[in-house]
Scaffold this active site. Structure first.
Site, mmCIF file in Angstrom:
data_model
loop_
_atom_site.group_PDB
_atom_site.id
_atom_site.type_symbol
_atom_site.label_atom_id
_atom_site.label_comp_id
_atom_site.label_asym_id
_atom_site.label_seq_id
_atom_site.Cartn_x
_atom_site.Cartn_y
_atom_site.Cartn_z
ATOM 1 N N ASP A 1 0.837 -1.022 -0.181
ATOM 2 C CA ASP A 1 0.197 -0.018 -0.175
ATOM 3 C C ASP A 1 0.734 1.280 0.004
ATOM 4 O OD1 ASP A 1 -2.023 1.754 -0.002
ATOM 5 O OD2 ASP A 1 -3.233 0.722 1.660
ATOM 6 N N GLU B 1 -10.352 7.061 4.242
ATOM 7 C CA GLU B 1 -9.220 6.668 5.207
ATOM 8 C C GLU B 1 -9.358 7.382 6.612
ATOM 9 O OE1 GLU B 1 -5.407 5.556 3.271
ATOM 10 O OE2 GLU B 1 -6.603 5.939 1.334
HETATM 11 C C1 BGC Z 1 -3.803 9.205 -2.463
HETATM 12 C C2 BGC Z 1 -4.511 8.068 -2.028
HETATM 13 C C3 BGC Z 1 -3.981 7.355 -1.097
HETATM 14 C C4 BGC Z 1 -3.367 8.575 -0.040
HETATM 15 C C5 BGC Z 1 -2.631 7.864 1.303
HETATM 16 C C6 BGC Z 1 -3.483 10.065 -1.550
HETATM 17 O O1 BGC Z 1 -2.724 11.500 -1.733
HETATM 18 O O2 BGC Z 1 -4.313 10.144 -3.559
HETATM 19 O O3 BGC Z 1 -4.497 7.331 -3.266
HETATM 20 O O4 BGC Z 1 -4.506 6.493 -0.521
HETATM 21 O O5 BGC Z 1 -2.933 9.545 -0.046
HETATM 22 O O6 BGC Z 1 -2.545 8.459 2.163
HETATM 23 C C1 BGC Z 2 -5.057 2.866 0.427
HETATM 24 C C2 BGC Z 2 -5.241 1.799 -0.762
HETATM 25 C C3 BGC Z 2 -5.337 2.491 -2.036
HETATM 26 C C4 BGC Z 2 -3.898 2.872 -2.209
HETATM 27 C C5 BGC Z 2 -3.949 3.407 -3.621
HETATM 28 C C6 BGC Z 2 -3.698 3.786 0.058
HETATM 29 O O1 BGC Z 2 -3.780 4.813 0.925
HETATM 30 O O2 BGC Z 2 -5.148 2.473 1.464
HETATM 31 O O3 BGC Z 2 -6.610 1.404 -0.370
HETATM 32 O O4 BGC Z 2 -5.604 1.372 -3.096
HETATM 33 O O5 BGC Z 2 -3.926 4.114 -1.288
HETATM 34 O O6 BGC Z 2 -4.512 4.637 -3.957
#
Ligand code: BGC
Ligand code: BGC
Length: 736
Positions: free
Chosen positions: A260, A456
């Site tokens: 991830d 998140e």
């Molecule tokens: C991204 C997400 C990612 C997240 C992680 C964002 O900037 O666009 O895809 O899941 O950062 O903290």
């Molecule tokens: C998230 C994932 C996601 C990834 C890419 C991460 O922050 O936990 O679920 O697939 O970002 O965007």
């Protein structure tokens, strides 16, 4: 393949931090587009633009190194949700309410067709979490509390997205690789903390959290994503026993394990640019969005000095190539995905409409107020009445989903507009009025409200209380007092304590985050001319609905599986209105003022000459008015907190209230840096991106006084809220 070519295969970069030209020097194997990354920097790029970008990367990869085409991944987590005009399905929690694996398979097919239409060959879905503590901000990404339901959906979604796997043959060109995520027990963390630690026994790990994986793997899931979280103190990204022995060994997984977002960097002893341990533990492809260059160089070095054994590298590369072969990317005539014209096709929208209808759960329907009768006079009110953002939720266009508009989904329909159309079709009259004002008294008001979008950790909560955003309680009470029947349509990423709202409503519908097709909601709520709605209520609660705000839920108000139908005549009596937690005493690190109160651990300090008293903005004592009789500041102090995570992304400080009297610019200090704002007198909504404070010299590592507001004699400011929120759009910085 050279060593560099092999290591390149094992690293994935984000489009915001790499160009196709970079591949000539760094032959990476994979590219992703994160939640805030659009093609060519365009958050609202269309399918053709995506396809162009993917093809440029693919062409560059075919010319570089060993000439192996890149694999391109994106989060298509409720339909191809980054793409304007795509078909948006309900978020997973709503699909869980539908209890319908065959529907899930069709949703997987439609999603795959639309992802493939934009040239992309891999989605980071489905999430197979089994959320336990709904304070978790990602609860809505999980289907249900029941591992058996998650298991049946895991299979259905995998088959839908990829099609059935046939030996020796690639999957069809209009299907894409699926990702079973986040392995393992992402939904089992202590306190529901995002990226936290699951403090559970092995038995519980297996019986509850692992159940989705074998069915997904047996259905051919080509990839699995490691979870940010830990199991009993050990980060999954570095857990050899879970990644290698269990997943690849006992579960027989032959595809690739992807990390991830910089998740490897959280393993003790690792950094985002250096982490052999994640590969030796069994990760095959590291998601290194902006850290790829450093990680590539360090990993090449570690391969050369033997820290990373060649056999492990060869195994990882073989798995990655196997996935590419299954996607038809290798060979002389590689599969070419990209047919932008089928995005948002009518047949696709029909599936989303059906899913939205099947996701609704009827919690209360006293006096049979639903369905709305033909010929009825209907008012549609509340902040969600005409809000694509609220019905779509996070992971829509942007990561946080905070600025989605109806224009992003031209063939979509907000819930309010869909109800207006359906009521009129049945010979009635209907209008939207967000604040609930009307000139002609309606028979019934449909009030649409609930949570604002989040994704998140930004959605993590200290308790399960529904927090008002726009005086919802007062709105319900006002309508009731006027003798109007009230139907609540509650939009949320999880069941929340809403006792007062349930009592104030004749009918209460848990609508989750239903997506772009509001007609699906109208199909169930509104009777046609013949007196019957197009569809009845069939949804059942995928999680228990809490009787108070305590989490995890001990005594549910409604158990999982509950859900009324139009045939049931059950009457819901008065329910508990006591949250049983101190709502003010428990806020998160980014909330400094909520409904006029300063939540703990923060406390308010006032310079001499500043007076404070409670006032009513939208509800009783929901704000505090500060009056400056001398120059000075109000401050929010507390224990040091780390706000670095919020800094990484598009987060802003939001002040909400009213400017009663101005006296020159107001100086807002956050984490040590000061910016000046001069808002007009009147209602106040100010958003200042955290990056602006950073550029002005703020330090977000150990913030003791997150917020200070200074002004001159004569300033009078009423504050209802002050918090850090996702904005998902570029906002200019105020002056220093
Ligand atoms: C991204 C997400 C990612 C997240 C992680 C964002 O900037 O666009 O895809 O899941 O950062 O903290
Ligand atoms: C998230 C994932 C996601 C990834 C890419 C991460 O922050 O936990 O679920 O697939 O970002 O965007």
């Amino acid at each position: 393949m050279t060593l560099e070519e092999k290591i390149g295969q094992m690293i994935q970069a984000d489009i915001s931090a790499i160009t196709p030209e970079d591949l000539a020097k760094y032959p990476l194997g994979s590219i992703l587009a994160g939640g805030n990354s659009g093609p060519y920097g365009d958050e609202r790029g269309d399918a053709a633009k995506w396809s162009k970008l993917v093809h440029e990367f693919r062409k560059a990869s075919a010319k570089a190194g060993a000439g192996i085409p890149i694999l391109f991944g994106i989060d298509a987590v409720h339909g191809h949700s980054n793409l304007p005009g795509a078909t948006l399905f309900p978020h997973n929690i709503g699909l869980g309410a539908a209890h319908d694996p065959a529907l899930i398979q069709r949703i997987g097919e439609v999603t795959a067709i639309e992802v493939a239409a934009s040239g992309i060959d891999w989605t980071f879905a489905p999430t197979l979490a089994v959320p336990q503590d709904l304070r978790w901000g990602r609860s809505y990404e999980g289907y249900a509390a029941d591992p058996a339901l998650v298991a049946s959906y895991a299979k259905a979604m995998t088959v839908g997205l990829q099609g059935p796997l046939a030996p020796g043959k690639p999957i069809p060109a209009d299907r894409v690789a699926a990702t079973a995520k986040h392995y393992l027990a992402d939904g089992g963390t202590d306190g529901g903390k995002d990226q936290g630690d699951a403090l559970i026994s092995e038995r519980e790990l297996v019986a509850r959290h692992a159940q989705g994986y074998p069915p997904a793997i047996n259905a051919g899931a080509l990839t699995v994503m490691a979870s940010f979280s830990s199991w009993n103190g050990a980060k999954n990204h570095g857990n050899r026993s879970l990644l290698t022995d269990v997943l690849k060994g006992r579960m027989g997984f032959e595809g690739l394990v992807v990390g991830d977002w910089n998740g490897h960097g959280q393993i003790p002893g690792c950094s985002v640019t250096d982490c052999p341990k994640t590969f030796t533990a069994g990760l095959d492809l590291a998601m290194a969005p902006n850290s790829w260059k450093g990680l590539f160089e360090a990993t090449v070095r570690e391969a050369k000095d033997g820290t990373l054994p060649m056999a492990r590298i060869d195994d990882a590369v073989a798995r990655i190539l196997r996935v590419k072969a299954k996607l038809g990317l290798l060979g002389v005539n590689p599969v070419d995905r990209g047919n932008p014209s089928i995005v948002g096709a009518d047949a696709h929208l029909a599936v989303a409409r059906e899913a939205a209808a099947k996701s609704l759960v009827l919690l209360k329907n006293n006096g049979g107020v639903l369905p709305l009768r033909p010929g009825a006079k209907v008012l549609i009110a509340g902040p969600g009445a005409d809000s694509m953002a609220m019905q779509a939720g996070g992971w829509t266009i942007t990561w946080q989903g905070t600025d989605t508009t109806a224009a992003d989904f031209p063939k979509g329909q907000t819930i309010g507009r869909a109800i207006v159309a359906a009521v009129k079709d049945a010979g009635g009259s209907a209008a939207i009025s967000a604040d609930g004002n009307f000139s002609e008294k309606p028979d019934v008001a449909v009030v649409v409200y609930g949570e604002q979008p989040y994704a998140e950790f930004q959605g993590d909560m200290p308790n399960l209380a529904f927090r008002e955003h726009a005086g919802e309680k007062a709105l319900l009470a006002k309508l009731k007092a006027q003798g109007v029947k009230v139907v609540s349509v509650f939009l949320s990423g999880r069941p929340l304590f809403a006792g007062p709202e349930i009592n104030a409503s004749d009918a209460f519908v848990a609508a989750w985050l239903p997506g772009s097709q509001g007609e699906g909601v109208a199909d169930v709520l509104v009777a046609r001319k013949d007196g019957k709605p197009a569809r009845g209520f069939t949804g059942k609660l995928p999680f228990p609905w809490p009787a108070d705000a305590v989490s995890p839920v001990k005594t549910p108000l409604f158990a999982a599986g509950y859900g009324l139908t139009y045939a049931s005549k059950a009457v819901v009596g008065t329910v508990n209105e006591d949250p049983k937690v101190d709502l003010v005493a428990s806020a998160s690190e980014g909330v400094y003022f909520a409904l006029g109160k300063v939540p703990s651990p923060w406390h308010l300090s006032l310079d001499p000459g500043i007076a404070a008293h409670a006032v009513d903005l939208g509800a009783q004592e929901d704000a505090q008015q500060f009056s400056w009789s001398e120059t000075g500041a109000i401050g929010i102090d507390g224990p040091p907190v780390d706000l670095m995570r919020q800094l990484d992304e598009e987060f802003a400080l939001k002040l909400d209230g009213r400017l009663d009297a101005a006296a020159g610019p107001i100086a807002v200090t956050m984490a040590g840096a000061t910016l000046k704002i001069s808002p007009p007198v009147g209602p106040l909504t100010v958003r200042i991106p955290l990056r602006c404070f950073l550029e002005a010299g703020a330090s977000f590592k150990a913030v003791g006084t997150p917020l200070r507001i200074a002004g001159d004699k004569g300033l009078s400011l009423t504050l209802r809220g002050a918090s850090i929120e996702g904005v998902g759009q570029t906002i200019a910085c105020p002056a220093k």
